[in-house]
Design an enzyme around this catalytic site. Structure first.
Site, PDB file in Angstrom:
ATOM      1  N   ALA A 199       0.829  -1.208   0.000  1.00 10.07           N
ATOM      2  CA  ALA A 199       0.000   0.000   0.000  1.00 10.07           C
ATOM      3  C   ALA A 199       0.863   1.258   0.000  1.00 10.07           C
ATOM      4  O   ALA A 199       0.544   2.250  -0.675  1.00 10.07           O
ATOM      5  CB  ALA A 199      -0.924  -0.009   1.215  1.00 10.07           C
ATOM      6  N   TYR A 200       1.954   1.227   0.742  1.00  8.58           N
ATOM      7  CA  TYR A 200       2.856   2.381   0.792  1.00  8.58           C
ATOM      8  C   TYR A 200       3.488   2.620  -0.573  1.00  8.58           C
ATOM      9  O   TYR A 200       3.525   3.758  -1.070  1.00  8.58           O
ATOM     10  CB  TYR A 200       3.925   2.134   1.856  1.00  8.58           C
ATOM     11  CG  TYR A 200       4.908   3.269   2.042  1.00  8.58           C
ATOM     12  CD1 TYR A 200       4.485   4.509   2.513  1.00  8.58           C
ATOM     13  CD2 TYR A 200       6.259   3.088   1.776  1.00  8.58           C
ATOM     14  CE1 TYR A 200       5.381   5.543   2.698  1.00  8.58           C
ATOM     15  CE2 TYR A 200       7.170   4.115   1.965  1.00  8.58           C
ATOM     16  CZ  TYR A 200       6.729   5.345   2.425  1.00  8.58           C
ATOM     17  OH  TYR A 200       7.616   6.379   2.606  1.00  8.58           O
ATOM     18  N   VAL A 201       3.966   1.561  -1.198  1.00  2.00           N
ATOM     19  CA  VAL A 201       4.569   1.684  -2.520  1.00  2.00           C
ATOM     20  C   VAL A 201       3.542   2.186  -3.534  1.00  2.00           C
ATOM     21  O   VAL A 201       3.861   3.008  -4.401  1.00  2.00           O
ATOM     22  CB  VAL A 201       5.182   0.335  -2.962  1.00  2.00           C
ATOM     23  CG1 VAL A 201       5.434   0.311  -4.459  1.00  2.00           C
ATOM     24  CG2 VAL A 201       6.494   0.091  -2.217  1.00  2.00           C
ATOM     25  N   SER A 226       1.154   4.218  -3.005  1.00  2.00           N
ATOM     26  CA  SER A 226       0.998   5.662  -2.827  1.00  2.00           C
ATOM     27  C   SER A 226       2.198   6.424  -3.372  1.00  2.00           C
ATOM     28  O   SER A 226       2.048   7.516  -3.941  1.00  2.00           O
ATOM     29  CB  SER A 226       0.772   5.994  -1.343  1.00  2.00           C
ATOM     30  OG  SER A 226       1.946   5.814  -0.574  1.00  2.00           O
TER      31      SER A 226
END
Length: 255
Positions: free
Chosen positions: A162-164, A166
């Site tokens: 999820a971080y990647v 974003s």
């Protein structure tokens, strides 16, 4: 939005001015201090931690620099517009914008709480877009916008999905915005740090995990916030003005 308690400082002609979102802690604080050392007046933005922001301002002004702390949620377009208004009122304009504000939640895709996904993407995607929108409208000629991604876009570690996602969105915006600003003499670049010793990175990791990650780059250490700040200072200064529309992976050779 709560303004700093620091008094107004006279702005001499020719003063370059930077806004650093997330500028009170970690990489953002290092960037704020580095730009101040380079002679820029710095608007230190923070979301909640007023004490850290005022401490950063005190460190800058104590060393002879100019700085003011201003609270704003980067994902709120009205607060971000007011942040830019404050910079213009305080110092006369905006020459550098560094969007260091960010949020990270680690989880497998299968187990991620979607509320955490929404919160992270609100800060990392919407927040970057809102700040970039104001920067595109207000940066003076010769100015620079620097946003932040992560080298994990390339390393693809588990639990960073999820971080990647974003941060990949941030990278996708970079060259497009640089091209949209044709003729303005304004650069747009993204810095993608590798493992860097900040609270955001260290939180929730065991000493063993930290040691393992520090050994992955060929330089065999974690990055320091100052390492990243110097890259940002280069990209936002005259020496780096020919670099435009790029994603620079500052990670000691990680990928």
């Amino acid at each position: 939005m709560t303004p700093s308690t620091q008094p107004n400082q006279p702005a001499p002609a020719g003063l370059r001015v930077a806004i650093v979102t997330g500028g009170s802690r970690g990489i953002g604080r290092a960037v704020s201090q580095q730009l101040a050392r380079d002679g820029l007046a710095v608007v230190v933005n923070y979301a909640r931690d007023a004490a850290s922001a005022e401490d950063t301002v005190a460190a800058i002004t104590g060393a002879g620099g100019r700085a003011v702390a201003v609270q704003a949620d980067v994902a709120d377009e009205k607060e971000v517009a007011a942040l830019f208004d404050r910079a213009e009122a305080e110092y006369g304009g905006v020459d550098v914008v560094v969007n260091a504000a960010g949020r990270m939640t680690l989880s497998t895709v299968a187990d991620l709480d979607l509320a955490a996904l929404d919160a992270m993407h609100r800060t990392n995607i919407r927040g970057t877009f809102v700040v970039a929108q104001q920067a595109a409208r207000r940066l003076r000629a010769g100015g620079s916008l620097v946003t932040f991604s992560t080298s994990v876009v390339g390393t693809q570690f588990p639990e960073y999905g999820a971080y990647v996602a974003s941060k990949a969105a941030v990278e996708g915006m970079t060259l497009i915005l640089a091209r949209e600003l044709r003729g303005r003499d304004v650069t747009v670049n993204t810095v993608a740090p590798g493992p860097t010793a900040t609270d955001l990175f260290l939180d929730g990791k065991t000493p063993e995990q930290i040691d393992r990650l520090s050994k992955i780059p060929p330089l065999e250490r974690l990055g320091r916030p100052e390492d990243i700040a110097e890259v940002v200072a280069f990209l936002s200064g005259p020496a780096g003005h020919w670099v435009n529309g790029q994603v620079l992976r500052a990670n000691g050779g990680l990928v």
